[in-house]
Design an enzyme around this catalytic site. Structure first.
Site, PDB file in Angstrom:
ATOM      1  N   SER A   1       0.815  -1.211   0.000  1.00 49.21           N
ATOM      2  CA  SER A   1       0.000   0.000   0.000  1.00 49.21           C
ATOM      3  C   SER A   1       0.849   1.261   0.000  1.00 49.21           C
ATOM      4  CB  SER A   1      -0.948   0.028   1.197  1.00 49.21           C
ATOM      5  OG  SER A   1      -0.333   0.617   2.329  1.00 49.21           O
ATOM      6  N   VAL A   2       0.186   2.379  -0.252  1.00 47.51           N
ATOM      7  CA  VAL A   2       0.824   3.690  -0.224  1.00 47.51           C
ATOM      8  C   VAL A   2       1.393   4.016   1.155  1.00 47.51           C
ATOM      9  CG1 VAL A   2      -1.320   4.909   0.361  1.00 47.51           C
ATOM     10  CG2 VAL A   2       0.466   6.129  -0.879  1.00 47.51           C
ATOM     11  N   LYS A   3       0.858   3.386   2.201  1.00 52.28           N
ATOM     12  CA  LYS A   3       1.280   3.704   3.562  1.00 52.28           C
ATOM     13  C   LYS A   3       2.696   3.232   3.889  1.00 52.28           C
ATOM     14  CE  LYS A   3      -2.539   5.689   5.004  1.00 52.28           C
ATOM     15  NZ  LYS A   3      -2.596   7.081   5.476  1.00 52.28           N
ATOM     16  N   ASP A   4       3.269   2.390   3.025  1.00 51.56           N
ATOM     17  CA  ASP A   4       4.681   2.035   3.229  1.00 51.56           C
ATOM     18  C   ASP A   4       5.549   3.282   3.207  1.00 51.56           C
ATOM     19  OD1 ASP A   4       3.756  -0.537   3.136  1.00 51.56           O
ATOM     20  OD2 ASP A   4       5.021  -1.186   1.479  1.00 51.56           O
TER      21      ASP A   4
END
Length: 467
Positions: A41-44
Protein backbone atom coordinates in the site's frame (compact mmCIF):
# COMPACT_ATOMS: atom_id res chain seq x y z
CA UNK A 1 22.21 -4.16 -7.79
CA UNK A 2 20.35 -4.93 -4.60
CA UNK A 3 18.80 -3.18 -1.59
CA UNK A 4 20.29 -3.51 1.88
CA UNK A 5 16.83 -4.37 3.24
CA UNK A 6 13.18 -4.32 2.21
CA UNK A 7 12.87 -0.57 2.81
CA UNK A 8 14.80 0.14 -0.37
CA UNK A 9 11.93 -1.32 -2.39
CA UNK A 10 9.47 1.37 -1.26
CA UNK A 11 8.28 3.89 -3.85
CA UNK A 12 8.71 4.35 -7.59
CA UNK A 13 5.43 2.57 -8.17
CA UNK A 14 4.10 2.52 -11.75
CA UNK A 15 1.58 4.70 -13.51
CA UNK A 16 -0.93 2.67 -15.51
CA UNK A 17 -3.32 4.09 -18.09
CA UNK A 18 -6.99 3.51 -17.27
CA UNK A 19 -8.94 2.59 -20.40
CA UNK A 20 -12.34 0.92 -20.06
CA UNK A 21 -13.94 2.39 -16.93
CA UNK A 22 -13.22 5.96 -18.12
CA UNK A 23 -14.43 5.46 -21.68
CA UNK A 24 -15.83 8.68 -23.15
CA UNK A 25 -13.68 11.08 -21.16
CA UNK A 26 -11.54 13.35 -23.35
CA UNK A 27 -8.48 13.29 -21.09
CA UNK A 28 -5.79 10.76 -20.22
CA UNK A 29 -6.48 9.04 -16.87
CA UNK A 30 -3.64 7.25 -15.09
CA UNK A 31 -3.66 5.13 -11.94
CA UNK A 32 -0.76 5.41 -9.49
CA UNK A 33 -0.66 1.74 -8.47
CA UNK A 34 0.59 1.65 -4.89
CA UNK A 35 0.20 -2.08 -4.23
CA UNK A 36 3.64 -2.46 -5.82
CA UNK A 37 5.12 -1.24 -2.52
CA UNK A 38 6.50 -4.18 -0.45
CA UNK A 39 3.80 -3.85 2.21
CA UNK A 40 1.10 -3.61 -0.44
CA UNK A 41 0.00 0.00 0.00
CA UNK A 42 0.82 3.69 -0.22
CA UNK A 43 1.28 3.70 3.56
CA UNK A 44 4.68 2.04 3.23
CA UNK A 45 5.92 5.49 2.27
CA UNK A 46 5.16 6.99 5.68
CA UNK A 47 6.24 4.02 7.82
CA UNK A 48 9.96 4.77 7.54
CA UNK A 49 9.48 8.54 7.78
CA UNK A 50 7.38 8.36 10.95
CA UNK A 51 9.86 6.08 12.70
CA UNK A 52 12.89 8.11 11.63
CA UNK A 53 11.25 11.30 12.93
CA UNK A 54 10.73 9.60 16.33
CA UNK A 55 14.37 8.45 16.34
CA UNK A 56 15.63 11.92 15.45
CA UNK A 57 13.58 13.50 18.24
CA UNK A 58 14.76 10.92 20.78
CA UNK A 59 11.29 9.54 21.41
CA UNK A 60 12.35 5.91 21.04
CA UNK A 61 15.52 3.94 21.77
CA UNK A 62 16.80 0.65 20.30
CA UNK A 63 14.52 -2.29 21.05
CA UNK A 64 11.54 -0.02 21.78
CA UNK A 65 7.90 -0.40 20.81
CA UNK A 66 6.07 1.35 17.98
CA UNK A 67 2.41 2.04 18.80
CA UNK A 68 -0.13 3.26 16.27
CA UNK A 69 -3.84 3.32 15.53
CA UNK A 70 -4.35 2.02 12.01
CA UNK A 71 -6.97 0.77 9.58
CA UNK A 72 -4.34 -1.79 8.56
CA UNK A 73 -2.16 -0.36 5.81
CA UNK A 74 -0.13 2.08 7.92
CA UNK A 75 0.40 -0.75 10.37
CA UNK A 76 1.89 -2.94 7.64
CA UNK A 77 4.20 -0.14 6.53
CA UNK A 78 5.33 0.48 10.09
CA UNK A 79 5.76 -3.23 10.80
CA UNK A 80 8.06 -3.67 7.81
CA UNK A 81 10.13 -0.65 8.84
CA UNK A 82 10.20 -1.85 12.46
CA UNK A 83 11.52 -5.25 11.40
CA UNK A 84 14.35 -3.60 9.47
CA UNK A 85 15.16 -1.31 12.41
CA UNK A 86 14.70 -3.75 15.30
CA UNK A 87 11.54 -2.46 17.00
CA UNK A 88 8.41 -4.19 18.30
CA UNK A 89 4.93 -3.08 17.21
CA UNK A 90 1.52 -2.83 18.86
CA UNK A 91 -1.35 -1.67 16.68
CA UNK A 92 -4.91 -0.75 17.52
CA UNK A 93 -7.56 -1.06 14.83
CA UNK A 94 -11.35 -1.20 14.57
CA UNK A 95 -13.77 -4.07 14.18
CA UNK A 96 -14.76 -2.54 10.82
CA UNK A 97 -11.50 -3.62 9.16
CA UNK A 98 -11.19 -6.82 7.16
CA UNK A 99 -9.76 -9.91 8.86
CA UNK A 100 -7.10 -10.05 6.15
CA UNK A 101 -5.65 -6.76 7.38
CA UNK A 102 -5.44 -8.00 10.95
CA UNK A 103 -3.86 -11.26 9.76
CA UNK A 104 -1.21 -9.37 7.76
CA UNK A 105 -0.20 -7.30 10.80
CA UNK A 106 0.10 -10.40 12.99
CA UNK A 107 2.04 -12.22 10.26
CA UNK A 108 4.54 -9.33 10.39
CA UNK A 109 5.00 -9.93 14.11
CA UNK A 110 2.80 -7.16 15.47
CA UNK A 111 0.41 -7.37 18.40
CA UNK A 112 -3.05 -6.20 17.29
CA UNK A 113 -5.87 -4.92 19.52
CA UNK A 114 -9.29 -4.68 17.87
CA UNK A 115 -11.45 -1.82 19.20
CA UNK A 116 -15.11 -0.90 18.54
CA UNK A 117 -15.86 1.32 15.53
CA UNK A 118 -19.06 2.99 16.68
CA UNK A 119 -17.70 5.03 19.60
CA UNK A 120 -16.67 8.67 19.81
CA UNK A 121 -12.99 9.40 19.04
CA UNK A 122 -12.36 10.51 22.66
CA UNK A 123 -14.10 7.44 24.10
CA UNK A 124 -11.53 5.42 26.10
CA UNK A 125 -12.44 2.36 24.00
CA UNK A 126 -11.69 4.03 20.65
CA UNK A 127 -8.61 2.90 18.79
CA UNK A 128 -7.19 6.42 19.05
CA UNK A 129 -7.56 6.46 22.85
CA UNK A 130 -6.27 2.92 23.38
CA UNK A 131 -3.12 3.68 21.37
CA UNK A 132 -2.44 6.83 23.40
CA UNK A 133 -2.97 4.98 26.69
CA UNK A 134 -0.61 2.15 25.72
CA UNK A 135 2.13 4.63 24.83
CA UNK A 136 1.79 6.18 28.29
CA UNK A 137 1.94 2.79 30.04
CA UNK A 138 4.68 0.96 28.10
CA UNK A 139 8.31 2.02 28.72
CA UNK A 140 10.42 2.97 25.69
CA UNK A 141 7.41 3.22 23.40
CA UNK A 142 6.10 5.91 21.10
CA UNK A 143 2.65 6.67 19.68
CA UNK A 144 3.46 7.92 16.18
CA UNK A 145 0.03 9.49 15.54
CA UNK A 146 -0.12 9.49 11.74
CA UNK A 147 -3.08 11.91 11.90
CA UNK A 148 -1.19 14.87 13.34
CA UNK A 149 2.47 13.96 12.73
CA UNK A 150 3.89 16.24 10.02
CA UNK A 151 6.29 13.48 8.97
CA UNK A 152 3.28 11.89 7.23
CA UNK A 153 2.73 14.54 4.50
CA UNK A 154 6.50 15.12 4.40
CA UNK A 155 6.94 11.58 3.04
CA UNK A 156 4.70 12.45 0.10
CA UNK A 157 6.35 15.81 -0.52
CA UNK A 158 9.61 13.88 -0.83
CA UNK A 159 8.43 10.79 -2.75
CA UNK A 160 4.92 10.63 -4.23
CA UNK A 161 4.84 14.17 -5.60
CA UNK A 162 8.29 14.04 -7.27
CA UNK A 163 7.49 10.62 -8.77
CA UNK A 164 4.28 11.87 -10.38
CA UNK A 165 6.02 14.96 -11.76
CA UNK A 166 8.84 12.87 -13.22
CA UNK A 167 6.66 10.03 -14.52
CA UNK A 168 4.33 12.41 -16.38
CA UNK A 169 7.24 14.59 -17.53
CA UNK A 170 5.54 17.53 -15.86
CA UNK A 171 2.34 17.05 -17.88
CA UNK A 172 0.09 16.19 -14.91
CA UNK A 173 -2.90 18.56 -14.74
CA UNK A 174 -5.09 16.87 -12.10
CA UNK A 175 -4.38 14.76 -9.01
CA UNK A 176 -7.32 12.91 -7.44
CA UNK A 177 -7.12 10.87 -4.22
CA UNK A 178 -9.05 9.79 -1.18
CA UNK A 179 -8.33 11.39 2.18
CA UNK A 180 -8.01 9.75 5.59
CA UNK A 181 -5.20 11.17 7.66
CA UNK A 182 -4.78 13.78 4.93
CA UNK A 183 -1.08 13.05 4.55
CA UNK A 184 -1.13 11.58 1.05
CA UNK A 185 -3.28 14.18 -0.66
CA UNK A 186 -1.84 17.16 1.25
CA UNK A 187 1.83 16.27 0.85
CA UNK A 188 1.54 15.27 -2.81
CA UNK A 189 -0.45 18.41 -3.56
CA UNK A 190 2.14 20.68 -1.93
CA UNK A 191 4.90 19.33 -4.12
CA UNK A 192 2.86 19.38 -7.33
CA UNK A 193 1.55 22.90 -6.80
CA UNK A 194 5.09 24.11 -6.12
CA UNK A 195 5.92 22.88 -9.63
CA UNK A 196 2.71 24.17 -11.25
CA UNK A 197 0.13 26.07 -9.23
CA UNK A 198 -2.53 25.38 -11.89
CA UNK A 199 -2.63 21.64 -11.13
CA UNK A 200 -6.09 20.77 -9.81
CA UNK A 201 -6.23 18.56 -6.69
CA UNK A 202 -9.52 16.83 -5.89
CA UNK A 203 -10.28 14.90 -2.70
CA UNK A 204 -12.71 11.98 -2.60
CA UNK A 205 -14.66 11.35 0.62
CA UNK A 206 -16.94 8.46 1.58
CA UNK A 207 -20.45 9.29 2.70
CA UNK A 208 -20.38 9.18 6.50
CA UNK A 209 -17.11 11.15 6.73
CA UNK A 210 -16.76 14.82 7.69
CA UNK A 211 -14.33 16.11 5.06
CA UNK A 212 -16.74 16.87 2.20
CA UNK A 213 -19.03 19.15 4.19
CA UNK A 214 -16.17 20.75 6.10
CA UNK A 215 -14.39 21.62 2.84
CA UNK A 216 -17.48 23.14 1.20
CA UNK A 217 -19.12 24.79 4.21
CA UNK A 218 -16.43 25.06 6.87
CA UNK A 219 -18.68 23.14 9.27
CA UNK A 220 -17.73 20.08 11.33
CA UNK A 221 -21.16 18.46 11.36
CA UNK A 222 -21.49 15.49 13.71
CA UNK A 223 -24.79 14.62 12.02
CA UNK A 224 -22.77 13.82 8.89
CA UNK A 225 -20.88 11.09 10.76
CA UNK A 226 -22.29 7.58 10.43
CA UNK A 227 -20.86 4.11 9.79
CA UNK A 228 -19.73 3.20 6.30
CA UNK A 229 -18.01 0.13 4.89
CA UNK A 230 -15.21 1.56 2.74
CA UNK A 231 -12.04 1.05 4.76
CA UNK A 232 -9.00 3.23 5.31
CA UNK A 233 -10.45 6.50 4.09
CA UNK A 234 -12.58 9.34 5.49
CA UNK A 235 -12.65 10.44 9.11
CA UNK A 236 -14.85 11.37 12.07
CA UNK A 237 -12.18 13.86 13.20
CA UNK A 238 -10.20 16.65 11.52
CA UNK A 239 -6.56 15.51 11.49
CA UNK A 240 -3.92 18.22 11.50
CA UNK A 241 -2.40 16.61 8.41
CA UNK A 242 -5.53 17.28 6.33
CA UNK A 243 -4.59 20.58 4.64
CA UNK A 244 -7.79 21.81 3.02
CA UNK A 245 -5.92 24.72 1.46
CA UNK A 246 -3.96 22.20 -0.63
CA UNK A 247 -7.19 20.84 -2.18
CA UNK A 248 -9.26 22.53 -4.89
CA UNK A 249 -12.44 20.47 -4.58
CA UNK A 250 -14.01 17.51 -2.79
CA UNK A 251 -16.53 14.97 -4.05
CA UNK A 252 -18.44 12.34 -2.10
CA UNK A 253 -19.03 8.69 -3.00
CA UNK A 254 -21.32 6.09 -1.41
CA UNK A 255 -20.24 2.56 -0.45
CA UNK A 256 -22.10 0.85 -3.27
CA UNK A 257 -20.38 2.94 -5.95
CA UNK A 258 -17.01 2.33 -4.29
CA UNK A 259 -17.44 -1.45 -4.07
CA UNK A 260 -18.75 -1.82 -7.60
CA UNK A 261 -15.97 0.32 -9.09
CA UNK A 262 -13.39 -1.72 -7.15
CA UNK A 263 -14.66 -4.85 -8.89
CA UNK A 264 -14.76 -3.10 -12.27
CA UNK A 265 -11.11 -2.10 -11.95
CA UNK A 266 -10.23 -5.75 -11.40
CA UNK A 267 -12.39 -7.16 -14.20
CA UNK A 268 -12.04 -4.42 -16.80
CA UNK A 269 -8.54 -3.05 -16.14
CA UNK A 270 -6.75 -6.01 -14.54
CA UNK A 271 -6.09 -3.90 -11.44
CA UNK A 272 -6.73 -6.07 -8.39
CA UNK A 273 -7.08 -3.20 -5.94
CA UNK A 274 -8.80 -2.38 -2.65
CA UNK A 275 -11.98 -0.58 -1.64
CA UNK A 276 -10.52 2.93 -1.34
CA UNK A 277 -9.14 2.56 -4.87
CA UNK A 278 -12.64 1.96 -6.19
CA UNK A 279 -13.86 4.94 -4.20
CA UNK A 280 -11.10 7.19 -5.58
CA UNK A 281 -11.80 6.12 -9.16
CA UNK A 282 -15.58 6.46 -8.78
CA UNK A 283 -15.07 9.95 -7.35
CA UNK A 284 -12.62 10.84 -10.11
CA UNK A 285 -15.04 9.79 -12.85
CA UNK A 286 -17.86 11.69 -11.15
CA UNK A 287 -15.78 14.87 -10.96
CA UNK A 288 -14.36 14.55 -14.47
CA UNK A 289 -17.83 14.02 -15.96
CA UNK A 290 -19.10 17.08 -14.11
CA UNK A 291 -16.19 19.12 -15.53
CA UNK A 292 -15.90 17.45 -18.95
CA UNK A 293 -16.52 20.74 -20.77
CA UNK A 294 -13.32 22.10 -19.22
CA UNK A 295 -11.17 19.08 -20.18
CA UNK A 296 -9.17 18.33 -23.32
CA UNK A 297 -7.00 15.55 -24.70
CA UNK A 298 -3.97 17.38 -23.31
CA UNK A 299 -5.12 16.92 -19.70
CA UNK A 300 -3.36 14.21 -17.70
CA UNK A 301 -5.28 13.04 -14.64
CA UNK A 302 -3.60 10.85 -12.00
CA UNK A 303 -5.80 8.89 -9.58
CA UNK A 304 -3.99 7.42 -6.58
CA UNK A 305 -4.88 3.74 -6.03
CA UNK A 306 -3.74 3.06 -2.44
CA UNK A 307 -3.70 -0.70 -1.92
CA UNK A 308 -4.25 -4.30 -3.02
CA UNK A 309 -7.41 -6.37 -3.36
CA UNK A 310 -5.89 -9.23 -1.39
CA UNK A 311 -6.89 -7.45 1.84
CA UNK A 312 -10.58 -7.53 0.86
CA UNK A 313 -11.09 -11.12 -0.29
CA UNK A 314 -13.65 -11.74 2.45
CA UNK A 315 -15.54 -8.53 1.63
CA UNK A 316 -15.51 -6.71 -1.71
CA UNK A 317 -14.41 -9.81 -3.64
CA UNK A 318 -16.85 -12.11 -1.82
CA UNK A 319 -20.21 -12.39 -3.60
CA UNK A 320 -22.14 -13.29 -0.45
CA UNK A 321 -20.80 -10.29 1.46
CA UNK A 322 -21.59 -8.02 -1.46
CA UNK A 323 -25.12 -9.41 -1.80
CA UNK A 324 -25.78 -9.24 1.94
CA UNK A 325 -25.04 -5.52 1.92
CA UNK A 326 -26.95 -4.71 -1.25
CA UNK A 327 -23.88 -3.96 -3.35
CA UNK A 328 -24.57 -6.49 -6.12
CA UNK A 329 -28.35 -6.31 -6.50
CA UNK A 330 -30.05 -3.96 -8.88
CA UNK A 331 -32.89 -3.32 -6.45
CA UNK A 332 -33.89 0.27 -5.66
CA UNK A 333 -32.33 1.87 -2.59
CA UNK A 334 -34.12 0.64 0.53
CA UNK A 335 -34.44 3.06 3.46
CA UNK A 336 -34.99 2.50 7.17
CA UNK A 337 -38.51 3.89 6.79
CA UNK A 338 -39.33 1.26 4.15
CA UNK A 339 -38.08 -1.47 6.49
CA UNK A 340 -40.48 -0.20 9.17
CA UNK A 341 -43.38 -0.03 6.72
CA UNK A 342 -42.69 -3.57 5.49
CA UNK A 343 -43.54 -5.10 8.88
CA UNK A 344 -46.64 -7.27 9.03
CA UNK A 345 -48.10 -5.08 11.75
CA UNK A 346 -47.20 -1.73 13.36
CA UNK A 347 -45.11 -2.02 16.50
CA UNK A 348 -45.34 0.23 19.52
CA UNK A 349 -41.97 1.07 21.01
CA UNK A 350 -41.64 -0.64 24.38
CA UNK A 351 -39.16 1.19 26.58
CA UNK A 352 -37.93 1.29 30.14
CA UNK A 353 -37.13 4.15 32.48
CA UNK A 354 -33.78 4.21 34.32
CA UNK A 355 -35.53 3.64 37.67
CA UNK A 356 -37.77 0.79 36.52
CA UNK A 357 -36.82 -2.46 38.21
CA UNK A 358 -35.22 -5.28 36.28
CA UNK A 359 -38.21 -7.45 37.22
CA UNK A 360 -40.65 -4.96 35.64
CA UNK A 361 -38.64 -4.92 32.44
CA UNK A 362 -38.48 -8.72 32.32
CA UNK A 363 -42.28 -8.87 32.47
CA UNK A 364 -42.61 -6.19 29.80
CA UNK A 365 -40.21 -7.96 27.46
CA UNK A 366 -41.87 -11.35 28.06
CA UNK A 367 -45.37 -9.98 27.35
CA UNK A 368 -44.23 -8.37 24.10
CA UNK A 369 -41.87 -11.20 23.04
CA UNK A 370 -38.95 -8.84 22.58
CA UNK A 371 -35.30 -9.28 23.50
CA UNK A 372 -34.14 -5.69 23.95
CA UNK A 373 -35.57 -2.32 24.90
CA UNK A 374 -34.33 1.28 24.90
CA UNK A 375 -34.00 3.08 28.22
CA UNK A 376 -35.65 6.50 28.02
CA UNK A 377 -35.42 9.36 30.51
CA UNK A 378 -38.02 11.95 29.53
CA UNK A 379 -37.37 12.72 25.87
CA UNK A 380 -33.81 11.39 25.93
CA UNK A 381 -32.68 7.89 25.00
CA UNK A 382 -30.05 7.21 27.67
CA UNK A 383 -29.32 3.49 27.37
CA UNK A 384 -30.49 0.03 26.39
CA UNK A 385 -31.24 -3.30 28.03
CA UNK A 386 -30.89 -6.70 26.39
CA UNK A 387 -31.80 -10.24 27.43
CA UNK A 388 -28.12 -11.12 27.77
CA UNK A 389 -27.44 -8.24 30.18
CA UNK A 390 -30.42 -9.25 32.31
CA UNK A 391 -29.40 -12.91 32.28
CA UNK A 392 -25.81 -12.15 33.24
CA UNK A 393 -26.97 -10.03 36.18
CA UNK A 394 -29.46 -12.62 37.43
CA UNK A 395 -26.83 -15.35 37.25
CA UNK A 396 -24.62 -13.19 39.47
CA UNK A 397 -27.46 -12.36 41.86
CA UNK A 398 -30.96 -13.89 41.59
CA UNK A 399 -32.30 -11.11 43.86
CA UNK A 400 -31.30 -8.46 41.32
CA UNK A 401 -34.89 -8.33 40.03
CA UNK A 402 -35.49 -5.45 42.44
CA UNK A 403 -32.53 -3.39 41.21
CA UNK A 404 -33.09 -0.39 38.91
CA UNK A 405 -32.45 -0.88 35.22
CA UNK A 406 -29.79 1.85 35.25
CA UNK A 407 -27.44 -0.60 37.01
CA UNK A 408 -27.26 -2.91 33.99
CA UNK A 409 -28.11 -0.74 31.01
CA UNK A 410 -25.69 -0.52 28.10
CA UNK A 411 -25.07 2.20 25.55
CA UNK A 412 -28.14 3.68 23.85
CA UNK A 413 -29.27 2.19 20.58
CA UNK A 414 -28.04 4.38 17.70
CA UNK A 415 -30.70 6.83 16.50
CA UNK A 416 -30.91 6.95 12.70
CA UNK A 417 -33.07 8.99 10.31
CA UNK A 418 -35.92 7.30 8.45
CA UNK A 419 -34.18 8.18 5.18
CA UNK A 420 -31.02 6.16 6.00
CA UNK A 421 -30.18 3.77 3.17
CA UNK A 422 -29.88 0.01 3.56
CA UNK A 423 -26.09 -0.23 3.34
CA UNK A 424 -25.61 2.23 6.20
CA UNK A 425 -28.44 0.67 8.22
CA UNK A 426 -26.79 -2.75 8.05
CA UNK A 427 -23.49 -1.33 9.27
CA UNK A 428 -25.25 -0.14 12.44
CA UNK A 429 -26.96 -3.49 12.94
CA UNK A 430 -23.65 -5.34 12.68
CA UNK A 431 -22.57 -3.66 15.93
CA UNK A 432 -22.93 -5.04 19.43
CA UNK A 433 -26.47 -3.73 19.99
CA UNK A 434 -28.10 -5.38 16.99
CA UNK A 435 -30.84 -2.73 16.99
CA UNK A 436 -31.38 0.91 16.09
CA UNK A 437 -34.01 3.52 16.83
CA UNK A 438 -35.50 4.92 13.64
CA UNK A 439 -36.66 8.52 14.05
CA UNK A 440 -39.93 9.00 12.16
CA UNK A 441 -42.57 11.74 12.13
CA UNK A 442 -44.67 9.61 14.50
CA UNK A 443 -41.80 9.07 16.94
CA UNK A 444 -39.14 6.41 17.46
CA UNK A 445 -39.43 2.78 16.47
CA UNK A 446 -36.97 -0.07 17.03
CA UNK A 447 -35.53 -1.94 14.04
CA UNK A 448 -33.57 -5.16 14.56
CA UNK A 449 -31.66 -7.52 12.27
CA UNK A 450 -34.68 -9.82 12.08
CA UNK A 451 -36.85 -6.86 11.01
CA UNK A 452 -34.42 -6.12 8.21
CA UNK A 453 -34.27 -9.74 7.04
CA UNK A 454 -38.07 -10.06 7.08
CA UNK A 455 -38.52 -6.76 5.26
CA UNK A 456 -36.06 -7.65 2.50
CA UNK A 457 -37.64 -11.07 2.05
CA UNK A 458 -41.11 -9.51 1.82
CA UNK A 459 -39.91 -6.89 -0.67
CA UNK A 460 -38.41 -9.65 -2.78
CA UNK A 461 -41.68 -11.62 -2.87
CA UNK A 462 -43.53 -8.42 -3.86
CA UNK A 463 -41.20 -7.85 -6.80
CA UNK A 464 -39.22 -4.99 -5.28
CA UNK A 465 -36.00 -6.92 -4.89
CA UNK A 466 -33.33 -7.91 -7.36
CA UNK A 467 -34.14 -9.72 -10.55
Amino acid sequence: MWHDNILGAIGNTPLVRINNVVEGLPCTVLGKVEFFNPGGSVKDRIGVTLIERAEKEGKIEPGGTIIEGTSGNTGAGLAIAAIAKGYKCIFTTTDKQSQEKVDVLRALGAEVLVCPTNVEPDDPRSYYSVARRLAEEIPNSVYLNQYDNSANPKAHVETTGPELWKQTEGRITHFIAGAGTGGTISGTSRYLKDQNEDIQVVGVDPMGSVFYKYFHEGVFDEDEIYPYFTEGVGEDILPENMDFDAVDDFVQVDDKSSMQMTRRLAREEGLFVGQSCGMAMAGAIQWLNDHSAELSEDDVVVVLLPDSGFRYLSKTYNDEWMKNHGFLESRPEVTADEVVKARKAPRTVISAAPDDTIGDVIERMTEQSISQVPVVDGDDVVGSVTESRILNRLVESPSARDEPVRTIMGDPFPVVPASLHLNHLTSYLEGDTGAVLVERDTGYTVVTKSDLISALARMGRNGNGSS
